[in-house]
Design an enzyme around this catalytic site. Sequence first.
Site, PDB file in Angstrom:
ATOM      1  N   TYR A 103      10.150   9.293   9.140  1.00 21.68           N
ATOM      2  CA  TYR A 103       9.178   8.286   9.961  1.00 21.68           C
ATOM      3  C   TYR A 103       8.485   9.025  11.237  1.00 21.68           C
ATOM      4  O   TYR A 103       7.543   8.916  11.357  1.00 21.68           O
ATOM      5  CB  TYR A 103      10.219   6.985  10.364  1.00 21.68           C
ATOM      6  CG  TYR A 103       9.323   5.921  10.821  1.00 21.68           C
ATOM      7  CD1 TYR A 103       8.930   5.073   9.983  1.00 21.68           C
ATOM      8  CD2 TYR A 103       9.394   5.751  12.317  1.00 21.68           C
ATOM      9  CE1 TYR A 103       8.091   3.997  10.598  1.00 21.68           C
ATOM     10  CE2 TYR A 103       8.703   4.615  12.619  1.00 21.68           C
ATOM     11  CZ  TYR A 103       8.243   3.674  11.862  1.00 21.68           C
ATOM     12  OH  TYR A 103       7.253   2.692  12.545  1.00 21.68           O
ATOM     13  N   SER A 127       3.155   4.733  15.970  1.00 19.92           N
ATOM     14  CA  SER A 127       4.466   4.114  16.695  1.00 19.92           C
ATOM     15  C   SER A 127       4.704   4.838  18.094  1.00 19.92           C
ATOM     16  O   SER A 127       4.314   5.859  18.192  1.00 19.92           O
ATOM     17  CB  SER A 127       5.596   4.151  15.614  1.00 19.92           C
ATOM     18  OG  SER A 127       6.956   4.260  16.188  1.00 19.92           O
TER      19      SER A 127
HETATM   20  P1  NAD Z   1       6.600  -5.408   7.231  1.00 16.48           P
HETATM   21  O1  NAD Z   1       7.662  -4.849   6.282  1.00 16.48           O
HETATM   22  O2  NAD Z   1       6.653  -6.438   8.002  1.00 16.48           O
HETATM   23  O3  NAD Z   1       5.042  -5.110   6.543  1.00 16.48           O
HETATM   24  C1  NAD Z   1       4.864  -3.972   5.678  1.00 16.48           C
HETATM   25  C2  NAD Z   1       3.752  -4.048   4.657  1.00 16.48           C
HETATM   26  O4  NAD Z   1       3.420  -3.032   4.022  1.00 16.48           O
HETATM   27  C3  NAD Z   1       4.589  -5.156   3.536  1.00 16.48           C
HETATM   28  O5  NAD Z   1       3.901  -6.161   3.455  1.00 16.48           O
HETATM   29  C4  NAD Z   1       4.694  -4.174   2.470  1.00 16.48           C
HETATM   30  O6  NAD Z   1       4.699  -4.996   1.179  1.00 16.48           O
HETATM   31  C5  NAD Z   1       3.607  -3.255   2.553  1.00 16.48           C
HETATM   32  N1  NAD Z   1       3.859  -2.011   1.956  1.00 16.48           N
HETATM   33  C6  NAD Z   1       4.953  -1.188   1.808  1.00 16.48           C
HETATM   34  N2  NAD Z   1       4.448  -0.176   1.124  1.00 16.48           N
HETATM   35  C7  NAD Z   1       3.290  -0.323   0.855  1.00 16.48           C
HETATM   36  C8  NAD Z   1       2.394   0.497   0.015  1.00 16.48           C
HETATM   37  N3  NAD Z   1       2.849   1.721  -0.688  1.00 16.48           N
HETATM   38  N4  NAD Z   1       0.978   0.217  -0.294  1.00 16.48           N
HETATM   39  C9  NAD Z   1       0.639  -0.937   0.327  1.00 16.48           C
HETATM   40  N5  NAD Z   1       1.520  -1.949   0.977  1.00 16.48           N
HETATM   41  C10 NAD Z   1       2.537  -1.286   1.262  1.00 16.48           C
HETATM   42  O7  NAD Z   1       6.572  -4.048   8.368  1.00 16.48           O
HETATM   43  P2  NAD Z   1       5.965  -4.158   9.876  1.00 16.48           P
HETATM   44  O8  NAD Z   1       6.815  -3.787  10.999  1.00 16.48           O
HETATM   45  O9  NAD Z   1       4.599  -4.934   9.871  1.00 16.48           O
HETATM   46  O10 NAD Z   1       5.126  -2.506   9.915  1.00 16.48           O
HETATM   47  C11 NAD Z   1       3.813  -2.412   9.686  1.00 16.48           C
HETATM   48  C12 NAD Z   1       3.516  -0.973  10.366  1.00 16.48           C
HETATM   49  O11 NAD Z   1       3.925  -1.146  11.707  1.00 16.48           O
HETATM   50  C13 NAD Z   1       4.069   0.215   9.496  1.00 16.48           C
HETATM   51  O12 NAD Z   1       3.248   1.296   9.327  1.00 16.48           O
HETATM   52  C14 NAD Z   1       5.151   0.504  10.578  1.00 16.48           C
HETATM   53  O13 NAD Z   1       5.848   1.703  10.556  1.00 16.48           O
HETATM   54  C15 NAD Z   1       4.515   0.234  12.020  1.00 16.48           C
HETATM   55  N6  NAD Z   1       5.212  -0.166  13.134  1.00 16.48           N
HETATM   56  C16 NAD Z   1       6.329  -1.167  13.014  1.00 16.48           C
HETATM   57  C17 NAD Z   1       7.069  -1.219  14.207  1.00 16.48           C
HETATM   58  C18 NAD Z   1       7.940  -2.506  14.171  1.00 16.48           C
HETATM   59  O14 NAD Z   1       8.822  -2.424  15.271  1.00 16.48           O
HETATM   60  N7  NAD Z   1       7.891  -3.486  13.477  1.00 16.48           N
HETATM   61  C19 NAD Z   1       6.801  -0.449  15.378  1.00 16.48           C
HETATM   62  C20 NAD Z   1       5.978   0.476  15.343  1.00 16.48           C
HETATM   63  C21 NAD Z   1       5.305   0.800  14.360  1.00 16.48           C
END
Ligand code: NAD
Length: 261
Positions: free
Chosen positions: A156, A143
């Site tokens: 985080y 991130s």
């Molecule tokens: P999201 O909530 O849409 O998807 C996350 C997925 O992870 C979900 O399907 C959930 O069921 C799964 N998950 C959660 N805990 C789990 C576990 N213990 N085992 C297996 N699966 C699990 O979130 P997103 O925004 O797509 O985030 C995905 C990644 O991207 C994360 O690591 C997040 O920190 C990172 N990220 C997101 C953003 C953003 O702005 N959305 C920015 C930077 C980084």
Amino acid sequence: MNRLDGKVCVVTGAASGIGLRIAEVYAQAGGRVVIADLRQDAAEAAAASIRDAGGEAMAVAMDVTDERQVIDGVAKAVAAWGKVDVLVANAGIQIVNRITDFSYADWKKLLAIHLDGSFLTTRECLRDMEKRREGGAIIYMGSVHSHLASKLKAPYVTAKHGLLGLARTVAKEGAEYGVRANVICPGFVRTPLVEKQIPEQAREFGISEDEVVKNIMLKDTVDGEFTTVDDVANVALMLAAFETNALTGQSITVSHGWFMQ
Ligand code: NAD
């Protein structure tokens, strides 16, 4: 370039958001995609929709913090398709709170999903990659918070910084086997994870949801725009398809200039 024909790609947290888009883009590039997610029904649905679109996908129920489930999930992928070529350690959650209000349980839960999950999935996939000596790519979903800090996000920010260390170590240990490790560092992407934070932060800071988006989330971008799942998935494709150790141990920030390396 940017083809993954026949490559077996395990993507964790691929039932939603960024992981789902990466899985779809990998399948369009010819990859065989393993949708590994805590939510089995959603993982099955994601795999089915990729197959309906003509791609190859299977679902694996996996809590990335459960050692047994990670071992069994990766073994299931290897039993089905013979190997793992690409791992995207993407599963993640967000919990926002002031440090003084954080429960120890929430702190440990967040670190476990981001860090323990990345370690366990790396170990199992890297074991397969080292055994076969045909190379591989490991990609961590970092991130902008791998490089910067924000209020309310102590675990985080800590976890996302930690992934840089893991990737650099994997880059060194994996090099002789042709395994590359890199981190993608997105800015804010409108996924369920972020939609949940907007009202939470509005409450915590006593401001409107619009102000959270404009004055907190996108304040330091060059153009006030959200990063998209496509932006992140395209970088994930480039990193997965890249063929040499020239590109390893790096973090690539995709954030509309919020953080510039
Ligand atoms: P999201 O909530 O849409 O998807 C996350 C997925 O992870 C979900 O399907 C959930 O069921 C799964 N998950 C959660 N805990 C789990 C576990 N213990 N085992 C297996 N699966 C699990 O979130 P997103 O925004 O797509 O985030 C995905 C990644 O991207 C994360 O690591 C997040 O920190 C990172 N990220 C997101 C953003 C953003 O702005 N959305 C920015 C930077 C980084």
